[in-house]
Design a protein around this motif. Structure first.
Motif, PDB file in Angstrom:
ATOM      1  N   SER A   1       0.833  -1.196   0.000  1.00  0.00           N
ATOM      2  CA  SER A   1       0.000   0.000   0.000  1.00  0.00           C
ATOM      3  C   SER A   1       0.881   1.264   0.000  1.00  0.00           C
ATOM      4  O   SER A   1       0.646   2.205  -0.767  1.00  0.00           O
ATOM      5  CB  SER A   1      -0.906  -0.042   1.240  1.00  0.00           C
ATOM      6  OG  SER A   1      -1.691   1.096   1.299  1.00  0.00           O
TER       7      SER A   1
ATOM      8  N   SER B   1     -11.546 -10.183  -5.011  1.00  0.00           N
ATOM      9  CA  SER B   1     -11.362  -8.951  -4.255  1.00  0.00           C
ATOM     10  C   SER B   1     -10.593  -7.911  -5.093  1.00  0.00           C
ATOM     11  O   SER B   1     -10.969  -6.729  -5.147  1.00  0.00           O
ATOM     12  CB  SER B   1     -10.582  -9.331  -3.005  1.00  0.00           C
ATOM     13  OG  SER B   1     -10.512  -8.323  -2.119  1.00  0.00           O
ATOM     14  N   ALA B   2      -9.526  -8.369  -5.764  1.00  0.00           N
ATOM     15  CA  ALA B   2      -8.754  -7.449  -6.626  1.00  0.00           C
ATOM     16  C   ALA B   2      -9.650  -6.924  -7.745  1.00  0.00           C
ATOM     17  O   ALA B   2      -9.605  -5.737  -8.095  1.00  0.00           O
ATOM     18  CB  ALA B   2      -7.538  -8.179  -7.213  1.00  0.00           C
TER      19      ALA B   2
ATOM     20  N   THR C   1     -12.148  -4.301  -6.457  1.00  0.00           N
ATOM     21  CA  THR C   1     -11.490  -3.007  -6.233  1.00  0.00           C
ATOM     22  C   THR C   1     -11.235  -2.314  -7.569  1.00  0.00           C
ATOM     23  O   THR C   1     -11.493  -1.113  -7.732  1.00  0.00           O
ATOM     24  CB  THR C   1     -10.180  -3.207  -5.438  1.00  0.00           C
ATOM     25  OG1 THR C   1     -10.489  -3.916  -4.245  1.00  0.00           O
ATOM     26  CG2 THR C   1      -9.523  -1.895  -5.080  1.00  0.00           C
ATOM     27  N   THR C   2     -10.751  -3.076  -8.539  1.00  0.00           N
ATOM     28  CA  THR C   2     -10.498  -2.501  -9.866  1.00  0.00           C
ATOM     29  C   THR C   2     -11.797  -2.051 -10.525  1.00  0.00           C
ATOM     30  O   THR C   2     -11.820  -1.049 -11.255  1.00  0.00           O
ATOM     31  CB  THR C   2      -9.783  -3.547 -10.754  1.00  0.00           C
ATOM     32  OG1 THR C   2      -8.542  -3.839 -10.135  1.00  0.00           O
ATOM     33  CG2 THR C   2      -9.551  -3.039 -12.163  1.00  0.00           C
TER      34      THR C   2
ATOM     35  N   THR D   1     -14.090  -0.467  -9.378  1.00  0.00           N
ATOM     36  CA  THR D   1     -14.427   0.921  -9.003  1.00  0.00           C
ATOM     37  C   THR D   1     -13.465   1.918  -9.658  1.00  0.00           C
ATOM     38  O   THR D   1     -13.524   3.119  -9.374  1.00  0.00           O
ATOM     39  CB  THR D   1     -14.338   1.123  -7.477  1.00  0.00           C
ATOM     40  OG1 THR D   1     -12.962   1.052  -7.084  1.00  0.00           O
ATOM     41  CG2 THR D   1     -15.149   0.090  -6.713  1.00  0.00           C
TER      42      THR D   1
ATOM     43  N   ALA E   1     -10.311   2.014  -9.024  1.00  0.00           N
ATOM     44  CA  ALA E   1      -9.224   2.346  -8.088  1.00  0.00           C
ATOM     45  C   ALA E   1      -7.892   1.875  -8.690  1.00  0.00           C
ATOM     46  O   ALA E   1      -7.873   1.046  -9.604  1.00  0.00           O
ATOM     47  CB  ALA E   1      -9.471   1.666  -6.749  1.00  0.00           C
TER      48      ALA E   1
ATOM     49  N   SER F   1      -4.146  -0.357  -4.721  1.00  0.00           N
ATOM     50  CA  SER F   1      -5.335  -0.611  -3.896  1.00  0.00           C
ATOM     51  C   SER F   1      -5.863  -2.012  -4.170  1.00  0.00           C
ATOM     52  O   SER F   1      -6.245  -2.730  -3.237  1.00  0.00           O
ATOM     53  CB  SER F   1      -6.437   0.412  -4.194  1.00  0.00           C
ATOM     54  OG  SER F   1      -5.998   1.702  -3.869  1.00  0.00           O
ATOM     55  N   ALA F   2      -5.876  -2.409  -5.436  1.00  0.00           N
ATOM     56  CA  ALA F   2      -6.404  -3.739  -5.778  1.00  0.00           C
ATOM     57  C   ALA F   2      -5.541  -4.835  -5.146  1.00  0.00           C
ATOM     58  O   ALA F   2      -6.063  -5.810  -4.581  1.00  0.00           O
ATOM     59  CB  ALA F   2      -6.450  -3.909  -7.301  1.00  0.00           C
TER      60      ALA F   2
ATOM     61  N   SER G   1      -6.041  -4.914  -1.340  1.00  0.00           N
ATOM     62  CA  SER G   1      -7.305  -5.615  -1.011  1.00  0.00           C
ATOM     63  C   SER G   1      -7.103  -7.114  -1.100  1.00  0.00           C
ATOM     64  O   SER G   1      -7.548  -7.873  -0.241  1.00  0.00           O
ATOM     65  CB  SER G   1      -8.419  -5.291  -2.021  1.00  0.00           C
ATOM     66  OG  SER G   1      -8.732  -3.964  -2.065  1.00  0.00           O
TER      67      SER G   1
ATOM     68  N   THR H   1      -7.442 -10.165   1.717  1.00  0.00           N
ATOM     69  CA  THR H   1      -8.390 -11.276   1.545  1.00  0.00           C
ATOM     70  C   THR H   1      -7.675 -12.622   1.617  1.00  0.00           C
ATOM     71  O   THR H   1      -8.187 -13.588   2.196  1.00  0.00           O
ATOM     72  CB  THR H   1      -9.119 -11.134   0.185  1.00  0.00           C
ATOM     73  OG1 THR H   1      -9.678  -9.826   0.118  1.00  0.00           O
ATOM     74  CG2 THR H   1     -10.216 -12.161   0.033  1.00  0.00           C
TER      75      THR H   1
END
Ligand SMILES: CC(C)(COP(=O)(O)OP(=O)(O)OC[C@H]1O[C@@H](n2cnc3c(N)ncnc32)[C@H](O)[C@@H]1OP(=O)(O)O)[C@@H](O)C(=O)NCCC(=O)NCCS
Length: 370
Positions: A98, A190-191, A194-195, A197, A199, A203-204, A207, A211
């Motif tokens: 991150s 989860s990746a 996130t993608t 959205t 982002a 971030s992906a 996340s 997870t």
């Protein structure tokens, strides 16, 4: 409603296919058994990203590119040195991945060529973070990466400071190949969420690491080894009967998709056996095998189609190599980052926000009374 999204198909993918009925896993057309026997992790990463196995020239350029991006900045190493030494290695990895976004002035750029470059960078630097943390938390200076070694060999070198033993490198390389992708598993999903959205890639991947950490997913390898240590104290059969009697799960057994043997376990079982024959700690294979036989012959496991998954023999393999137990999941990250990023690229190429709905079962019509 499908609890746990079981059986729900949410997108097309050409990265990997998990056939849970026949126990077949393919990466972009190639059977995992074939890739595990005949390729290196770098070739598999190339396949998952670029949809082809590289030729000699492409592979050499790819090796050079990965090797050139292994360094962690002095600032990042300083951040790591300031973290509590008891921090779980995956929590550290999640934090540093991150934080890496803060060093990238173009972090928000999610054009596909840019994401591809960042994917290579993250894949190259994650082993450096894992090895650096192992040294830092033990009061040692991190060991700088080398550019003359392959991905797995350089990782072993950074971890130990010694020229890596070829058998250890080969075992880690095989392990990394087997874990690189696995359809729409929880962390990959989860990746992709996130993608979805729009982002950024950091971030992906952050996340996805969070997870993966859970014991129902990537954390199962550590949990499986902890159970083998306990079973060794109690004896395989008394331990097995106690765990079942208490209604607990045997870690490393069972799978949401595979209702037959996980094909990755088919490779890891003989690998664990081979390693057991070469070390003084060979009994870990025997113990795992004894427990597998108990499960295979037990009605409860037979009725529910529960077989060893990738984490079951992955645990003794990593343990016999000498990887600390709490670092097992970090090696999973080191491999699966390729799958996550390949899926992020696929998601970006045909994106739609992923947004399921819940079935509301709470009260209605309440009024605030003060
Ligand atoms: C992987 C896992 C989370 C899949 O879960 P799932 O698809 O949601 O399956 P469920 O949790 O609904 O389990 C189905 C049944 O099998 C049983 N079961 C599943 N895995 C089991 C295990 N490892 N040991 C004992 N029983 C198990 C459940 O208790 C349940 O029994 P029930 O029908 O009587 O309630 C599950 O098998 C598990 O927890 N395994 C151990 C952890 C692990 O190895 N994870 C890594 C996966 S790669």
């Amino acid at each position: 409603m499908s609890k746990g999204l079981e059986g729900i198909v949410v997108a097309d993918t050409s990265r990997s296919s998990v056939d849970g009925v026949n126990g077949v896993l393919i990466y972009h057309g190639y059977d995992i058994l074939d890739l595990g026997e005949n390729c290196s992790f770098e070739e598999v990463a190339y396949l998952l990203w670029y949809s082809k196995i590289p030729n000699g020239e492409e592979l050499a350029a790819f090796h050079a590119e990965l090797a050139s991006q292994r360094e962690l900045s002095a600032e990042m190493l300083a951040v790591m040195k300031g973290l509590p030494k008891g921090g779980h290695p995956v929590a550290v990895l999640r934090t540093i991945v991150s934080a890496l976004s803060l060093e990238d002035a173009d972090a928000e750029n999610i054009t596909i060529p840019e994401v591809q470059k960042k994917a290579i960078h993250l894949t190259a630097v994650i082993p450096t973070i894992i090895a650096a943390w192992q040294n830092i938390r033990n009061g040692r200076e991190p060991i700088a990466p080398r550019t003359d070694l392959g991905h797995a060999a350089n990782f072993v070198y950074m971890l130990t400071g010694e020229d890596p033993n070829p058998e250890t490198v080969q075992a880690i390389d095989k392990y990394l190949i087997l874990l690189a992708d696995h359809g729409f598993n929880a962390s990959t999903f989860s990746a992709r969420v996130t993608t979805g959205t729009l982002a950024d890639l950091y971030s992906a991947v952050t996340s996805a690491i969070g997870t993966l950490k859970g014991p129902s997913h990537g954390g199962a390898t550590q949990a499986a080894m902890e159970q083998f240590l306990q079973a060794q104290k109690e004896g395989a059969e008394p331990w097995f009967n106690r765990v079942l009697g208490e209604g607990k799960r045997v870690m490393g057994i069972g799978h949401r998709v595979y209702k037959v043997e996980d094909p990755r376990a088919k490779i890891l079982r003989p690998l664990a056996q081979k390693m057991a024959n070469q070390t003084s700690e060979g009994y870990w294979f025997e113990l795992a095998y004894d427990i597998e036989k108990l499960a295979r012959n037990h009605e409860y496991f037979i009725e529910r189609n529960l077989f060893p998954n990738v984490d079951y023999y992955g645990a003794p393999v990593l343990y016999m190599i000498g990887i600390p137990m709490d670092t097992f999941t970090s090696l999973f990250v080191m491999s699966r980052v390729v799958g996550w990023t390949a899926h992020v690229i696929e998601q970006l190429a045909d994106n739609r926000l992923i947004r399921p709905r819940g079935n509301y079962v709470g009260p209605r019509g309440l009024k605030v009374e003060k």
